[in-house]
Design an enzyme around this catalytic site. Structure first.
Site, short mmCIF file in Angstrom:
data_model
loop_
_atom_site.label_atom_id
_atom_site.label_comp_id
_atom_site.label_asym_id
_atom_site.label_seq_id
_atom_site.Cartn_x
_atom_site.Cartn_y
_atom_site.Cartn_z
N GLU A 116 5.80 -3.46 0.58
CA GLU A 116 6.09 -3.22 -0.99
C GLU A 116 5.35 -2.13 -0.93
OE1 GLU A 116 4.92 -2.15 -4.44
OE2 GLU A 116 3.93 -3.74 -3.84
N CYS A 164 1.89 1.13 -8.12
CA CYS A 164 2.74 1.47 -7.44
C CYS A 164 4.85 1.78 -8.36
CB CYS A 164 3.24 0.76 -6.32
SG CYS A 164 3.60 -1.07 -6.80
N GLY A 170 0.83 -1.79 0.23
CA GLY A 170 0.52 0.10 0.23
C GLY A 170 0.79 1.16 -0.30
N SER A 171 0.92 2.83 0.55
CA SER A 171 1.09 3.49 0.62
C SER A 171 2.29 3.39 1.59
CB SER A 171 0.06 4.72 0.63
OG SER A 171 -0.25 4.48 1.87
N THR A 172 3.32 4.38 0.64
CA THR A 172 4.12 4.82 2.05
C THR A 172 4.15 5.03 3.44
OG1 THR A 172 5.50 4.90 0.16
CG2 THR A 172 6.51 5.85 2.30
N ALA A 173 3.33 6.20 3.32
CA ALA A 173 2.69 6.47 4.81
C ALA A 173 2.04 5.37 5.71
CB ALA A 173 1.70 7.39 4.47
N VAL A 174 0.78 4.75 4.90
CA VAL A 174 0.20 3.59 6.46
C VAL A 174 1.42 2.41 5.82
CG1 VAL A 174 -1.57 1.43 6.19
CG2 VAL A 174 -2.16 4.07 5.17
N GLY A 175 2.50 2.20 5.16
CA GLY A 175 3.80 1.62 5.70
C GLY A 175 4.43 1.83 6.84
#
EC number: 1.2.1.3
Length: 498
Positions: free
Chosen positions: A265, A299, A242-247
């Site tokens: 990822e 992505c 998912g998104s980097t922020a949620v990662g």
């Protein structure tokens, strides 16, 4: 991801079966709370299902079932697990048209793409990882004296897997296939926008003969289901796409609880470099397909394109012609090669970025507007006159939008391409093998494509540098993501003392 050519066009079959319940311990059950949520077709905004909504109580039940199943599943014969996964691949392949139609309905992507990319590559992933199941070899390192050392790899345990909405079935296959092949058990949460193929895959897993509790599937929302999986004290590993922020949040939740293993990822802002010597027709086709494939919700989309100044105008002209030739419409209509964005939220986000780019001074070469009054459609969009401090050039948009910029020198453009928090993928279009080999080394990305894009193969590892992720999916490298090494030291009891 995309094959050289798609199979002949055909009508999507009508979806006649939708599983709306949770899969826990081998049974399809309603949520403990009784809650459900609506799943919407992004092409016409109509509700297509009311799916059970998992929350903490359901996560607890699923993790308990997975833990119980792990104690026996971890000890199963590796050849039995191989054959079980091959059976699952056969079942998925047999039902490929049904799954493609369901994916198209759920996600909005063209049926032909769902059939020939998402489902086909999912089958390949299961078959590839089935082949890994009985090839996880330990080692016998040399030891001094009368000692024997053995290093073996064993499954991690209960794995939480959080799946994105852009490739719902395929990303589930990326994660599920190595986890089960290695002897782990899984609690899988599909994205709330696109849960239908994951739950249908759960039915196929049970049909294949997997024991109860080995796979548990929990449709639900990130805040009330995904976070509970990431924080759960009896989950040993979390895998997230998912998104980097949620990662960042997932990694923090894992660290704050039981320091569970993490693989991520995450996002990308992938650069494509079109060299002076490139075949411009081929380069424009590579760029077109890779910007607008899956409506740009990829992505690895080539959302930054750097073109040598001597061929810039011709390339932009070709790219514009290709973009304007894209046939945009519902995924189940024959011949469409670009569907809607996945949701109203994503639709508004992408249109917001386009508006921001215009306000910042970039030029819309083509596109830039929504299409129609129903469905989440956006025109294929190209920006020129882009400065690299603009949000449209720095941030992941996740839509059919790209920025095309000039460059003069290869060393200079590689620095510009690398000037990003992301490092998932990059690409080069050139006729020179020397250029391709040299500069693919300098590009800070986990994957570099030369004269192609999104060309995935299960035997090649996939993952990102920098803030595009941690760990790898696919390839032999994926074994390390779902096993742990154990060192065993033996002392000889037959030592003869002088």
């Amino acid at each position: 991801m995309l094959r050289a050519t798609l199979a002949r066009l055909e009508m999507a079959p009508k979806v006649t079966h939708i599983q709306e319940k949770l899969l826990i311990n081998g049974k399809f059950v309603p949520a403990v709370s009784g809650k459900t949520f609506e799943v919407v077709n992004p092409a016409d905004e109509k509700v297509i299902a009311n799916v059970a909504e998992a929350e903490k109580a359901d996560v607890d039940l699923a993790v308990k079932a997975a833990r119980h199943a792990f104690e026996s599943f971890r000890m199963t014969d590796c050849q039995w697990r191989r054959n079980l996964m091959l059976r699952l691949a056969d079942i998925l392949e047999k039902n490929s048209k049904e799954m493609a139609a369901l994916e198209s309905l759920d996600n909005g992507k063209p049926y032909e793409v769902a059939l020939n990319v998402d489902v086909a590559l999912s089958v390949e992933c299961f078959r590839y990882c089935a082949g890994l199941a009985d090839k996880v070899n330990g080692t016998v390192p040399p030891r001094s004296g009368n000692f024997l050392g053995i290093v073996k790899r064993q499954p991690i345990g209960v794995c939480g897997q959080i799946i994105p909405w852009n490739f719902p079935l395929l990303m589930a296959a990326f994660k599920l296939s190595p986890a089960l092949a290695m002897g782990n058990t899984v609690v899988l949460k599909p994205a709330e926008q696109t849960p239908l193929t994951a739950v249908r895959l759960g039915e196929m897993v049970m049909e294949a003969g997997y024991p109860d509790g080995v796979l548990n599937i929990l449709p639900g929302f990130g805040a009330t289901a995904g976070s509970e999986i990431a924080r759960h004290m009896d989950v040993d590993k979390i895998a997230f796409t998912g998104s980097t922020a949620v990662g960042h949040q997932v990694m923090q939740m894992a660290a704050e609880t039981n320091l569970k293993k993490v693989s991520l990822e995450l996002g990308g802002k992938s650069a494509l470099i079109v060299c002076e010597d490139a075949d411009l027709e081929e380069a424009a086709e590579v760029a077109t397909t890779r910007v607008y494939f899956n409506t740009g919700q990829v992505c690895t989309a080539s959302s930054r394109i750097y073109v040598h100044e001597s061929v810039y105008d011709e390339f932009v002209s070709r790219l514009r012609k290709n973009a304007e030739a894209r046939k945009v419409g519902p995924g189940n209509d024959t011949g469409n090669n670009m569907g809607p964005l996945v949701s109203k939220k994503q639709h508004e986000r992408v249109l917001g970025y386009i508006e921001d780019g215009v306000k910042a001074g970039a030029t819309v070469v083509t596109g830039g507007k929504k299409i129609g009054d129903k469905g989440y459609f956006v025109q294929p969009t190209i920006f020129s006159d882009v400065k690299e401090d603009m949000r449209i050039c720095k941030e992941e948009i996740f839509g059919p939008v790209t920025c095309v910029m000039k460059y003069k020198d290869m060393d200079e453009v590689v620095k510009r391409a690398n000037d990003s928090i992301y490092g998932l993928a990059a690409g080069i279009c050139t006729r020179s093998m020397d250029t391709a080999l040299r500069y693919s080394t300098y590009l800070n990305a986990g994957t570099v494509w030369v004269n192609t894009w999104n060309n995935f193969c299960p035997s090649m590892p996939f993952g990102g540098f920098k803030q595009s992720g941690i760990g790898r999916e696919l390839g032999k490298e994926v074994v390390d993501m779902y096993t742990e090494p154990k060192a065993i030291h033996f002392a000889s009891r037959s030592i003869v003392k002088p």
